[in-house]
Scaffold this motif. Structure first.
Motif, PDB file in Angstrom:
ATOM      1  N   ALA A  64      35.613  24.153  33.539  1.00 22.59           N
ATOM      2  CA  ALA A  64      35.519  22.865  34.009  1.00 22.59           C
ATOM      3  C   ALA A  64      35.839  22.848  35.350  1.00 22.59           C
ATOM      4  N   TYR A 190      40.687  20.576  23.533  1.00 20.85           N
ATOM      5  CA  TYR A 190      40.107  20.055  24.639  1.00 20.85           C
ATOM      6  C   TYR A 190      39.267  18.758  24.498  1.00 20.85           C
ATOM      7  N   THR A 191      38.983  18.446  23.250  1.00 26.00           N
ATOM      8  CA  THR A 191      38.315  17.273  22.899  1.00 26.00           C
ATOM      9  C   THR A 191      38.994  15.768  22.974  1.00 26.00           C
ATOM     10  N   ALA A 194      39.384  14.677  26.513  1.00 26.78           N
ATOM     11  CA  ALA A 194      38.249  14.224  27.267  1.00 26.78           C
ATOM     12  C   ALA A 194      37.697  13.064  26.621  1.00 26.78           C
ATOM     13  N   SER A 198      37.214   9.758  29.118  1.00 29.61           N
ATOM     14  CA  SER A 198      36.002   9.031  29.095  1.00 29.61           C
ATOM     15  C   SER A 198      36.119   7.534  28.740  1.00 29.61           C
ATOM     16  N   PRO A 207      32.292  11.924  25.539  1.00 30.14           N
ATOM     17  CA  PRO A 207      32.361  12.106  26.836  1.00 30.14           C
ATOM     18  C   PRO A 207      30.914  12.651  27.312  1.00 30.14           C
ATOM     19  N   VAL A 301      34.261  16.785  31.532  1.00 26.40           N
ATOM     20  CA  VAL A 301      35.574  17.180  31.820  1.00 26.40           C
ATOM     21  C   VAL A 301      35.621  17.557  33.543  1.00 26.40           C
ATOM     22  N   ALA A 305      37.583  15.088  36.145  1.00 30.16           N
ATOM     23  CA  ALA A 305      38.876  15.503  36.660  1.00 30.16           C
ATOM     24  C   ALA A 305      38.617  15.280  38.169  1.00 30.16           C
ATOM     25  N   VAL A 370      41.592  21.620  34.443  1.00 32.75           N
ATOM     26  CA  VAL A 370      41.876  20.977  33.152  1.00 32.75           C
ATOM     27  C   VAL A 370      43.172  20.914  32.603  1.00 32.75           C
ATOM     28  N   ASN A 373      44.276  17.562  34.393  1.00 34.03           N
ATOM     29  CA  ASN A 373      43.546  16.250  34.140  1.00 34.03           C
ATOM     30  C   ASN A 373      44.091  15.216  33.228  1.00 34.03           C
TER      31      ASN A 373
END
Length: 579
Positions: A64, A190-191, A194, A198, A207, A301, A305, A370, A373
């Motif tokens: 990302a 990770y999600t 995001a 979003s 996202p 992402v 970011a 990442v 962010n």
């Protein structure tokens, strides 16, 4: 201790405790369990383990970040890495699982009826795997140094110790079940951020859809249009334009990543852990779903970011942030040395632009995007800590798989297969654990002192696998006539020309500060960058192999029949290996 640091300790060491418990429960008691988890892993669980093995620090932390700064050009990583997995699942894994061997060099040895081929495959595997593992070690060090506020070297040492416990104790069996837990940690980590970001930027909680949505500020401007406007005003190329040079270089880069991915031994080994060929195919399908959960989120992402970072440093056109008023996340990343500001005009303000002479953000390491962010977006501390645990899970899961591939190639393929064929199972298992311990120490050293040609990228590892292992496997499966001598010459030529090109154009050799043929970056072969040259190395491999085949004659009839057997539909006849 700050609230963030407390949450980070809970998330990181809580997940480590879970890995240790799983490793003890699933510890290996035989070579079969150590190398292939006894061959009894169900397809869904194996698919999750493949997902964790696949999604390394490069996928979780770096991809990302690359997309954030390369924009459209970063799509080569999405296309290459996922496309390579499809190649592996369709063209290699089922046939190799049917043949029923423990390792990739063992398959090559049988197929090419040659100990020399086995040794060459081991060397290629070790070179590619060690190069790849450097990126994982860097990911571990970066995550520890930032979130636990410890020295980079100490963080790397803690990561090495964690891997040693569950990899050496459990082998493939322990690694498999640990990777299932690591997949759950990393995909959640990770999600969740995001979704938050979003929702914050576009009002859309998905996202993948948020990336193509309008901004939540009511302006009606699409997120990508806004990002193009913001970066071009600072002098950068538009985010949605190509940034990797010629179309040929982009194609070669994608192909190098794709076929390199399909040739990575630590991924191929995962397909030996299921009981049947059908289970191998099923686990490939499940893995593709699990991988897609992260890979389809990565472009969102990256874009979000970049927009958040740019808006924070440069809040509006012709307005610059006072350095003394920089946010806390900026100060935290400055401590790691991965973010650096230099006040060139002594006005106390941060000027960020594409022009080197005026740009005062002299370093923004892509690997921080990442991890930083959530803090840039002012998300809760528990979300930021979760990302740290996810990044470590991604790095450690892949590092364990690579270390197992290296140790099995040395203990099983060199020691048992070539040097001491009569080695007992107990001694082979002990040798595997000793070799893995040595591999972990070497990986740690390379993490602390990365060689110049590999620092900052794992693309080289894919190029090395693409130019050596993938062609040998493809020819071994789909060309019955391919001989051992031809395959050996192909592998040596492919990896040799790729390494020569990389050393030549990176301006480095094995000794820091030295150059092999000089720095010739302005003279790339048809505009193909060193990280994309694996595709050319693969062509050299195929070409040399077929020329030597023409000159020396085909493989013996019994080998051709062997190839027919594992290409014939149906289950393998060597299931006793896993019982």
């Amino acid at each position: 201790m700050s609230e963030l640091q407390l949450y980070a300790y809970i998330a990181v060491f809580g997940s480590f405790a879970m890995y240790f418990v799983i490793a003890w429960w699933a510890r290996a008691g035989s070579t079969s369990e150590f190398y292939v988890a006894g061959g009894g892993i169900p397809p869904i669980q194996n698919g999750m383990a493949i997902g964790a093995d696949w999604m390394s620090a490069a996928s979780f932390i770096s991809m990302a970040g690359l997309i954030a700064f390369l924009g459209y050009g970063g799509s080569v990583f999405l296309m290459g890495w996922t496309g390579g997995y499809v190649l592996l699942a369709m063209l290699l894994a089922p046939y190799m699982r049917k043949h029923g061997k423990f390792t990739v060099p063992e398959f090559i040895s049988d197929r090419y009826y040659s100990k020399t081929a086995r040794i060459v495959a081991v060397v290629c595997l070790i070179i590619a795997s060690l190069t790849y593992i450097i990126g994982q070690m860097k990911g571990v060090g970066v995550a520890f140094s930032r979130f636990l506020e410890v020295d980079y070297g100490l963080g790397l040492g803690i990561g090495m110790a964690v891997v040693w416990v569950y990899a050496v104790l459990g082998g493939m069996k322990g690694i498999t079940y640990t990777q299932i837990a690591q997949y759950c940690v990393l995909i959640f980590a990770y999600t969740v951020p995001a979704i938050f970001i979003s929702l914050q930027l576009t009002g859309n909680p998905i996202p993948q859809l948020g990336l193509g949505s309008t901004l939540a500020d009511g302006s009606g401007v699409y997120l990508l249009d806004k990002l193009d406007q913001v970066v071009t005003e600072l002098g950068f190329k538009a985010y949605t334009t190509d940034s990797l040079g010629s179309n040929l270089n982009m194609f070669a880069y994608t192909m190098s990543l794709m076929i390199g991915t399909a040739g990575l031994p630590h991924i191929i080994m995962r397909f030996f852990t299921v009981p049947t060929v059908q289970a191998a195919r099923s686990s490939a399908g499940y893995a593709l779903v699990f991988i897609a959960l992260l890979y389809t989120v990565a472009p969102a992402v990256g874009a979000m970011a970049r927009l958040n970072l740019t808006n924070t440093i440069t809040p509006a056109t012709n307005e610059h942030l006072e350095y003394a008023e920089r946010p806390q996340w900026f100060k935290d990343w400055e401590k790691t040395g991965l973010l650096k500001f230099e006040d060139k005009n002594s006005d106390g303000k941060i000027q960020y632009s594409a022009h080197a002479e005026t740009n005062e953000m002299v370093k923004i390491d892509r690997d921080i995007m990442v991890l930083a962010n959530p803090a840039i977006a002012n998300l809760p501390n528990w979300v930021i800590a979760l990302v740290a645990a996810g990044g470590l899970a991604a790095a450690l899961s892949t590092a364990a798989g690579l270390l197992l591939a290296i140790s099995s190639s040395v203990s099983h393929d060199l020691m048992k297969g070539v040097i001491a064929p009569d080695l007992s199972e107990k001694k082979e298992l002990l040798a595997s654990r000793i070799v893995m311990t040595m591999s972990i120490l070497l990986a740690g050293y390379l993490g602390l002192n990365p060689p110049g040609f590999a620092a900052g990228t794992v693309a080289l590892a894919f190029g090395l696998a693409a130019s050596s292992i993938f062609p040998a496997l493809m020819m071994g499966i789909f060309s019955k006539r391919m001989s051992g001598r031809a395959a050996v010459w192909g592998m040596v030529s492919g990896i040799g020309v790729t390494m020569l090109y990389v050393f030549q154009h990176k301006g480095v050799m094995f000794i820091p500060g030295t150059s092999f043929l000089g720095n010739m970056e302005a003279n790339w072969f048809f505009g193909i960058s060193p990280n994309a040259f694996g595709a050319v190395g693969a062509l050299v491999n195929f070409t040399v192999a077929f020329i030597v085949l023409k000159l020396t004659g085909p493989a013996p009839s019994n080998i051709q029949q062997l190839v027919e057997n594992f290409r014939t539909p149906g289950e393998t006849s060597v299931a006793h290996r896993y019982q």
